[in-house]
Enzyme design. Structure first.
Site, PDB file in Angstrom:
ATOM      1  N   GLY A  10       0.788  -1.253   0.033  1.00 19.44           N
ATOM      2  CA  GLY A  10      -0.132   0.045  -0.127  1.00 19.44           C
ATOM      3  C   GLY A  10       0.811   1.292   0.036  1.00 19.44           C
ATOM      4  O   GLY A  10       0.485   2.357   0.692  1.00 19.44           O
ATOM      5  N   ALA A  11       1.867   1.110  -0.840  1.00 20.12           N
ATOM      6  CA  ALA A  11       2.759   2.391  -0.876  1.00 20.12           C
ATOM      7  C   ALA A  11       2.594   3.365  -1.651  1.00 20.12           C
ATOM      8  O   ALA A  11       3.278   4.360  -2.062  1.00 20.12           O
ATOM      9  CB  ALA A  11       4.456   1.740  -0.998  1.00 20.12           C
ATOM     10  N   GLY A  14      -1.297   7.659   0.667  1.00 21.75           N
ATOM     11  CA  GLY A  14      -1.592   7.924   2.432  1.00 21.75           C
ATOM     12  C   GLY A  14      -0.357   7.342   3.171  1.00 21.75           C
ATOM     13  O   GLY A  14       0.900   7.901   2.976  1.00 21.75           O
ATOM     14  N   GLY A  16       1.420   4.660   3.561  1.00 14.71           N
ATOM     15  CA  GLY A  16       2.211   3.793   3.110  1.00 14.71           C
ATOM     16  C   GLY A  16       3.365   4.599   2.373  1.00 14.71           C
ATOM     17  O   GLY A  16       4.499   4.157   2.323  1.00 14.71           O
ATOM     18  N   SER A 139      -5.128  -0.824  13.658  1.00 20.86           N
ATOM     19  CA  SER A 139      -6.001   0.343  13.990  1.00 20.86           C
ATOM     20  C   SER A 139      -6.683   0.109  15.603  1.00 20.86           C
ATOM     21  O   SER A 139      -6.949  -1.084  15.901  1.00 20.86           O
ATOM     22  CB  SER A 139      -7.035   0.484  12.869  1.00 20.86           C
ATOM     23  OG  SER A 139      -8.093   1.395  13.633  1.00 20.86           O
ATOM     24  N   TYR A 164     -14.277  -4.175   9.035  1.00 19.76           N
ATOM     25  CA  TYR A 164     -12.957  -3.554   9.214  1.00 19.76           C
ATOM     26  C   TYR A 164     -12.532  -3.600  10.585  1.00 19.76           C
ATOM     27  O   TYR A 164     -11.265  -4.053  10.738  1.00 19.76           O
ATOM     28  CB  TYR A 164     -13.046  -2.038   8.824  1.00 19.76           C
ATOM     29  CG  TYR A 164     -11.793  -0.998   8.995  1.00 19.76           C
ATOM     30  CD1 TYR A 164     -10.983  -1.258   8.019  1.00 19.76           C
ATOM     31  CD2 TYR A 164     -11.469  -0.478  10.103  1.00 19.76           C
ATOM     32  CE1 TYR A 164      -9.701  -0.576   8.177  1.00 19.76           C
ATOM     33  CE2 TYR A 164     -10.515   0.232  10.205  1.00 19.76           C
ATOM     34  CZ  TYR A 164      -9.410   0.097   9.106  1.00 19.76           C
ATOM     35  OH  TYR A 164      -8.386   0.942   9.500  1.00 19.76           O
TER      36      TYR A 164
HETATM   37  N1  NAP Z   1      -6.289   6.732   7.897  1.00 18.74           N
HETATM   38  C1  NAP Z   1      -6.456   6.605   8.928  1.00 18.74           C
HETATM   39  O1  NAP Z   1      -6.998   7.016   9.816  1.00 18.74           O
HETATM   40  C2  NAP Z   1      -6.128   5.103   9.504  1.00 18.74           C
HETATM   41  C3  NAP Z   1      -6.505   4.553  11.005  1.00 18.74           C
HETATM   42  C4  NAP Z   1      -5.916   3.529  11.420  1.00 18.74           C
HETATM   43  C5  NAP Z   1      -5.485   2.488  10.387  1.00 18.74           C
HETATM   44  N2  NAP Z   1      -5.227   2.830   9.223  1.00 18.74           N
HETATM   45  C6  NAP Z   1      -4.745   1.726   8.365  1.00 18.74           C
HETATM   46  O2  NAP Z   1      -3.528   2.386   7.724  1.00 18.74           O
HETATM   47  C7  NAP Z   1      -3.276   1.669   6.498  1.00 18.74           C
HETATM   48  C8  NAP Z   1      -2.701   2.543   5.447  1.00 18.74           C
HETATM   49  O3  NAP Z   1      -4.185   3.219   5.205  1.00 18.74           O
HETATM   50  P1  NAP Z   1      -4.296   4.754   4.535  1.00 18.74           P
HETATM   51  O4  NAP Z   1      -4.847   5.675   5.664  1.00 18.74           O
HETATM   52  O5  NAP Z   1      -2.886   5.308   4.260  1.00 18.74           O
HETATM   53  O6  NAP Z   1      -5.231   4.528   3.450  1.00 18.74           O
HETATM   54  P2  NAP Z   1      -5.010   4.932   1.874  1.00 18.74           P
HETATM   55  O7  NAP Z   1      -4.436   6.144   1.625  1.00 18.74           O
HETATM   56  O8  NAP Z   1      -6.317   4.594   1.135  1.00 18.74           O
HETATM   57  O9  NAP Z   1      -4.076   3.911   1.449  1.00 18.74           O
HETATM   58  C9  NAP Z   1      -4.027   2.607   1.409  1.00 18.74           C
HETATM   59  C10 NAP Z   1      -3.170   2.013   0.684  1.00 18.74           C
HETATM   60  O10 NAP Z   1      -3.514   0.354   0.419  1.00 18.74           O
HETATM   61  C11 NAP Z   1      -3.507  -0.117  -1.050  1.00 18.74           C
HETATM   62  N3  NAP Z   1      -4.628  -0.965  -1.360  1.00 18.74           N
HETATM   63  C12 NAP Z   1      -5.820  -1.358  -1.093  1.00 18.74           C
HETATM   64  N4  NAP Z   1      -6.332  -2.022  -1.666  1.00 18.74           N
HETATM   65  C13 NAP Z   1      -5.470  -2.721  -2.320  1.00 18.74           C
HETATM   66  C14 NAP Z   1      -5.179  -3.921  -2.837  1.00 18.74           C
HETATM   67  N5  NAP Z   1      -6.225  -4.915  -3.043  1.00 18.74           N
HETATM   68  N6  NAP Z   1      -3.864  -4.374  -3.460  1.00 18.74           N
HETATM   69  C15 NAP Z   1      -2.976  -3.669  -3.178  1.00 18.74           C
HETATM   70  N7  NAP Z   1      -3.056  -2.424  -2.434  1.00 18.74           N
HETATM   71  C16 NAP Z   1      -4.262  -1.845  -1.986  1.00 18.74           C
HETATM   72  C17 NAP Z   1      -3.988   1.374  -1.837  1.00 18.74           C
HETATM   73  O11 NAP Z   1      -3.716   1.196  -3.032  1.00 18.74           O
HETATM   74  P3  NAP Z   1      -4.306   2.230  -4.158  1.00 18.74           P
HETATM   75  O12 NAP Z   1      -3.680   3.667  -4.056  1.00 18.74           O
HETATM   76  O13 NAP Z   1      -4.252   1.623  -5.515  1.00 18.74           O
HETATM   77  O14 NAP Z   1      -5.772   2.656  -4.003  1.00 18.74           O
HETATM   78  C18 NAP Z   1      -3.183   2.576  -0.886  1.00 18.74           C
HETATM   79  O15 NAP Z   1      -2.033   2.319  -1.493  1.00 18.74           O
HETATM   80  C19 NAP Z   1      -4.349   0.657   6.324  1.00 18.74           C
HETATM   81  O16 NAP Z   1      -3.981  -0.644   6.740  1.00 18.74           O
HETATM   82  C20 NAP Z   1      -5.517   1.247   7.333  1.00 18.74           C
HETATM   83  O17 NAP Z   1      -6.284   0.151   7.706  1.00 18.74           O
HETATM   84  C21 NAP Z   1      -5.451   4.084   8.669  1.00 18.74           C
END
Ligand code: NAP
Length: 288
Positions: A10-11, A14, A16, A139, A164
């Site tokens: 997920g790099a 966001g 990543g 999370s 989730y």
């Molecule tokens: N944001 C928050 O407040 C928060 C809070 C707690 C935990 N988290 C956790 O933090 C982690 C990163 O989330 P984020 O907030 O950075 O969200 P994000 O901006 O939506 O980034 C998510 C990343 O995961 C990738 N991804 C999703 N589905 C995929 C798939 N089927 N195959 C390969 N890559 C995939 C996305 O790829 P694309 O760019 O192609 O979509 C993106 O690079 C997640 O595990 C989330 O549960 C986030």
């Protein structure tokens, strides 16, 4: 981090992407696992501009496919001898029920099962690194999980936030079980909460909670701030020996939910994951 190889899932966006940038700045060779070729190339170029040493590389894989996960691991093992840090970061909240290419509920498939299989497949390279680290981005919402293992792969009713939360509890259960199993190998395994971060997270969801999250976007942490805990766990010498812990957004070890310490639950989840992946994953059992 010079001469260290790190794989971040997920790099492309966001937390990543921010994590990958931070690691590249510190001299690591960063491997970006992304699903979308266009976004992957943009991310590669962004990280390359900040890389202090080796340029970043991309592996393309859709984590909603177990075959893709296997191919991605094979590609990594062909191209690199060792893996110093694996960051299972990719994750999503899906507004409506969808299934993975393997017919498994998508949130569980991407947020947990893919990381389980990727970790298994990459274990030889992690062992070769000598003192590798595995981070599972969970999370604090895992605390709300009412995990029902009987319906994990195919829940009869779909609630986006419940599935989730379940997937994030699975991340923590897995981390503790794996940490115990790998304790003799020098590989350290931890789970973390990155904070509530303004990213593309929940973009496909339009329930009240998702809308409220988007409305409050300006009050949330930045992606760079959300990467802080992952960066600390990946790089800190002080944390080199720490394993089987859960960290908050400020990289402080904190207790996770009561059910995350249930070793019977962890064992049952492990079996479900093995069965769904069609392979065994046998680090020796141990107390979490
Ligand atoms: N944001 C928050 O407040 C928060 C809070 C707690 C935990 N988290 C956790 O933090 C982690 C990163 O989330 P984020 O907030 O950075 O969200 P994000 O901006 O939506 O980034 C998510 C990343 O995961 C990738 N991804 C999703 N589905 C995929 C798939 N089927 N195959 C390969 N890559 C995939 C996305 O790829 P694309 O760019 O192609 O979509 C993106 O690079 C997640 O595990 C989330 O549960 C986030």
């Amino acid at each position: 981090m010079n001469a260290k190889t790190v794989l971040v899932t997920g790099a492309s966006d966001g937390i990543g992407l921010a994590t990958a940038r931070g690691l590249a700045k510190r001299g690591a060779q960063v491997v970006l696992l992304c699903r979308n070729p266009g976004k992957a190339e943009q991310a590669r170029a962004t990280v390359a501009r900040e890389a202090a040493a080796a340029p970043p590389e991309v592996i393309l894989a859709d984590l909603a496919s177990l075959e893709d996960v296997r191919s991605a691991a094979d590609e990594f093992l062909r191209r690199w001898e060792r893996l110093d840090v694996l960051i299972n970061n990719a994750g999503a909240l899906n507004g409506r029920r969808r299934d993975s290419r393997d017919g498994i509920e998508l949130t569980f498939a991407v947020n947990h099962l893919a990381g389980f299989l990727l970790t298994r497949q990459l274990l030889p390279a992690l062992v070769r690194a000598g003192s590798a680290r595995i981070l599972n981005v969970s999370s604090d919402l895992h605390r709300q999980s009412q995990l029902d293992l009987d319906n994990l792969l195919d829940p009869p009713r779909y609630d986006a936030w419940s599935v989730y939360a379940d997937s994030k509890l699975c991340n923590v259960l897995f981390s503790y079980r794996l940490a115990a199993g790998l304790s003799e190998t020098g590989i350290r395994v931890n789970a973390l909460h990155p904070g509530v971060v303004a990213t593309s997270f929940a973009r496909g969801s339009h329930d009240m909670r998702s809308l409220a999250l988007r409305a409050a976007r300006w009050t949330l942490r930045s992606p760079d701030s959300g990467a802080k805990c992952s960066l600390e766990l990946a790089t800190s010498d002080a944390l080199a020996e720490v394993t089987g812990c859960y960290f908050d957004e400020n990289a402080r070890p904190v207790r996770s939910s009561a059910s995350s310490y249930d070793s019977d639950l962890a064992e049952a989840l492990w079996k479900i994951c093995e069965s769904a992946c069609g392979c065994s994953f046998d680090p020796p059992a141990g107390d979490a």
